[in-house]
Scaffold this motif. Structure first.
Motif, PDB file in Angstrom:
ATOM      1  N   GLN A 183     104.338  26.673  22.435  1.00 28.04           N
ATOM      2  CA  GLN A 183     105.785  26.899  22.325  1.00 28.04           C
ATOM      3  C   GLN A 183     106.174  28.093  23.199  1.00 28.04           C
ATOM      4  O   GLN A 183     105.466  29.095  23.232  1.00 28.04           O
ATOM      5  N   GLN A 193     114.243  31.496  22.541  1.00 27.06           N
ATOM      6  CA  GLN A 193     114.661  31.340  21.148  1.00 27.06           C
ATOM      7  C   GLN A 193     115.966  30.583  20.971  1.00 27.06           C
ATOM      8  O   GLN A 193     116.227  30.051  19.888  1.00 27.06           O
ATOM      9  N   ARG A 201     116.658  27.804  21.882  1.00 31.54           N
ATOM     10  CA  ARG A 201     116.345  26.417  21.525  1.00 31.54           C
ATOM     11  C   ARG A 201     116.397  26.209  20.012  1.00 31.54           C
ATOM     12  O   ARG A 201     116.663  25.115  19.534  1.00 31.54           O
ATOM     13  N   THR A 202     116.132  27.276  19.271  1.00 31.28           N
ATOM     14  CA  THR A 202     116.241  27.228  17.815  1.00 31.28           C
ATOM     15  C   THR A 202     117.620  27.677  17.363  1.00 31.28           C
ATOM     16  O   THR A 202     118.245  27.041  16.512  1.00 31.28           O
ATOM     17  N   TRP A 203     118.113  28.756  17.933  1.00 34.45           N
ATOM     18  CA  TRP A 203     119.383  29.343  17.493  1.00 34.45           C
ATOM     19  C   TRP A 203     120.592  28.468  17.786  1.00 34.45           C
ATOM     20  O   TRP A 203     121.582  28.497  17.070  1.00 34.45           O
ATOM     21  N   ASP A 255     114.197  36.115  15.850  1.00 35.20           N
ATOM     22  CA  ASP A 255     112.869  35.721  16.310  1.00 35.20           C
ATOM     23  C   ASP A 255     112.094  34.976  15.237  1.00 35.20           C
ATOM     24  O   ASP A 255     111.311  34.071  15.543  1.00 35.20           O
ATOM     25  N   HIS A 312     112.481  31.086  15.318  1.00 33.45           N
ATOM     26  CA  HIS A 312     111.788  30.380  16.397  1.00 33.45           C
ATOM     27  C   HIS A 312     110.277  30.439  16.196  1.00 33.45           C
ATOM     28  O   HIS A 312     109.568  29.438  16.371  1.00 33.45           O
ATOM     29  N   ASN A 364     109.304  28.184  13.349  1.00 33.56           N
ATOM     30  CA  ASN A 364     109.201  26.789  13.767  1.00 33.56           C
ATOM     31  C   ASN A 364     107.829  26.495  14.362  1.00 33.56           C
ATOM     32  O   ASN A 364     107.217  25.451  14.087  1.00 33.56           O
ATOM     33  N   ASN A 402     110.437  23.209  18.579  1.00 29.43           N
ATOM     34  CA  ASN A 402     111.779  23.238  19.162  1.00 29.43           C
ATOM     35  C   ASN A 402     111.729  23.428  20.674  1.00 29.43           C
ATOM     36  O   ASN A 402     112.647  23.010  21.385  1.00 29.43           O
ATOM     37  N   SER A 403     110.671  24.058  21.168  1.00 29.00           N
ATOM     38  CA  SER A 403     110.585  24.320  22.605  1.00 29.00           C
ATOM     39  C   SER A 403     109.171  24.077  23.119  1.00 29.00           C
ATOM     40  O   SER A 403     108.473  25.006  23.521  1.00 29.00           O
TER      41      SER A 403
END
Length: 425
Positions: A158, A162, A164-166, A350, A353, A356, A368-369
């Protein structure tokens, strides 16, 4: 790399700072895989200190190792862990010394960019999952290499972009038709950076510069005045603002526009605000033509442009209006500029992310990334920098991301590595 983990392990005694607590011989096994306690390591404690803080706030995770070439940073990190965490942690200078620990689940890499791919590949070879900071690679060759390594060794990787999550909820609103068909997107990064190489960010005299330098050949100049941060603005060492912050925003634009690679790339600007050693532009615009859609990154690193603050970090333009997205909120405007709706995502900093990533290791979530997806965005940064450095319009195969008919750019596709530090899979 040619330097083996075994040879690095033999240097452990010399490399340890003597700040370690004793490690348990065995990890307690948790029969419930969905809640299994994970043992992790964090490498480099500048940006990596935020990783430490986030990990200490999450359940069922143990920081087993901290690695840092700067003794003061390592001391700070060890104090944070030992003050908060009940279990033991070991502090070392060289991250390679703990890769043979079979009980270690994942490695967090927050080194300078030029160590991202080489360090990640070593961790993957050792059977560890990897969380690597953005941009994840320092050139296009490494971008391809880290993706190939993740596939070969079958571990999760990953990247630390971040948003990508937020910003998941905002992008979901965009993809749900909030402004109809989207045609163009812009992102903005404004700051008030000062002149570089002035000694304000001077590293501790005890830093191991050889290990800090790692895979990068010497360019004949003294890099110490630019440690720990200003190396970003020297082409031999860094990736400029595109690779430093542009990756965050270009990743969201590409995601929102549902594109893979561009067809044409330009990046125009210069160093306007200070007379110093900086080589990368402090002001500029990187533009990406993706055929039916386009996007741009607007950068003003040394002037905040406060009088013309954009409506969002990332702004999308569609047939029915505009969607402005900033962590973690978004606003929708009609074509006359009238606000028609707004929303707010969960955010989470943080910890969200990183959480995840940990849940993906446990099998509870999808990344997520994932590295393959986010390196398509990192490639936008590499292509933009190549356009700037070669003073060319970079033409790209939109299916593969490869440059077309650009001999000058091909010379920047890969770097020369110090002997013994070459990343290989």
């Amino acid at each position: 790399m040619n330097i083996t983990r075994r040879s690095a392990l033999q240097r452990t005694a010399a490399l340890s700072l003597g700040t370690a607590l004793s490690l348990p011989r065995l990890r307690a096994a948790d029969t419930d895989a969905a809640h299994r306690k994970l043992r992790v390591a964090v490498v480099a404690l500048g940006r990596g200190f935020a990783h430490v803080t986030a990990l200490l706030s999450l359940p069922d995770v143990e920081i087993a190792y901290l690695a840092e070439v700067d003794p003061k940073r390592l001391e700070r990190g060890m104090k944070a862990v030992t003050d908060k965490q009940g279990s033991s942690c070991q502090g070392v200078k060289d991250f390679r010394t703990f890769l043979d620990d079979k009980t270690l689940d994942a490695v967090f890499i927050a080194t300078p960019n030029f160590w991202h791919t080489p360090a990640a590949i070593l961790a993957l070879k050792a059977g560890k999952h990897v969380y690597v900071e953005k941009p994840g690679s320092s050139n296009p060759y490494e971008s391809e290499l880290i993706v190939a390594a993740a596939k070969k060794y079958g571990k999760l990787v990953q990247m630390g972009n971040q948003r990508r999550t937020w910003m998941k909820d905002g992008i979901a609103a965009l993809h749900g038709g909030a402004i109809g068909e989207v045609r163009y997107a812009r992102s903005f990064y404004y700051n008030a950076r000062e002149a570089i190489g002035q000694g304000k960010l001077k590293a501790d005299p005890g830093i191991d510069m050889d290990l800090w330098q790692g895979p990068v050949t010497s360019d004949g100049n003294d890099i110490k005045p630019f440690v720990h941060y200003d190396w970003h603005w020297l082409w031999h060492w860094g990736n400029g603002e595109l690779g430093n912050n542009g990756i965050h925003f270009l990743d969201i634009l590409r995601w929102g526009l549902k594109v893979e690679y561009p067809e044409r790339v330009t990046y125009n600007g210069n160093r306007y605000w200070h007379e110093d050693k900086q080589e990368t532009p402090d002001t500029g615009v990187a533009v990406y033509d993706c055929g039916k859609v386009g996007m741009e990154f607007v950068q003003s690193s040394c002037h905040t442009r406060s009088a013309e603050k954009p409506v969002g970090e990332c702004v999308f333009y569609g047939e029915n209006g505009t969607l402005a997205l900033s962590i973690p909120s978004w606003t929708v405007y009609d074509n006359k500029g009238v606000k028609v709706s707004e929303g707010k995502g969960s955010g989470g900093g943080d910890a969200a992310h990183i959480g995840n990533f940990l849940e993906a290791i446990r099998g509870n979530q999808k990344l997520n990334s994932p590295i393959e997806e986010c390196q398509k965005s990192t490639m936008l940064c590499h292509l933009g920098n190549i356009a700037y450095r070669t003073n060319t319009v970079v033409r790209v195969d939109p299916k593969t991301g490869k440059m077309l008919d650009n001999p000058a750019g091909e010379k920047l596709w890969k770097r020369e590595y110090r002997p013994g530090f070459e990343p290989t899979i």
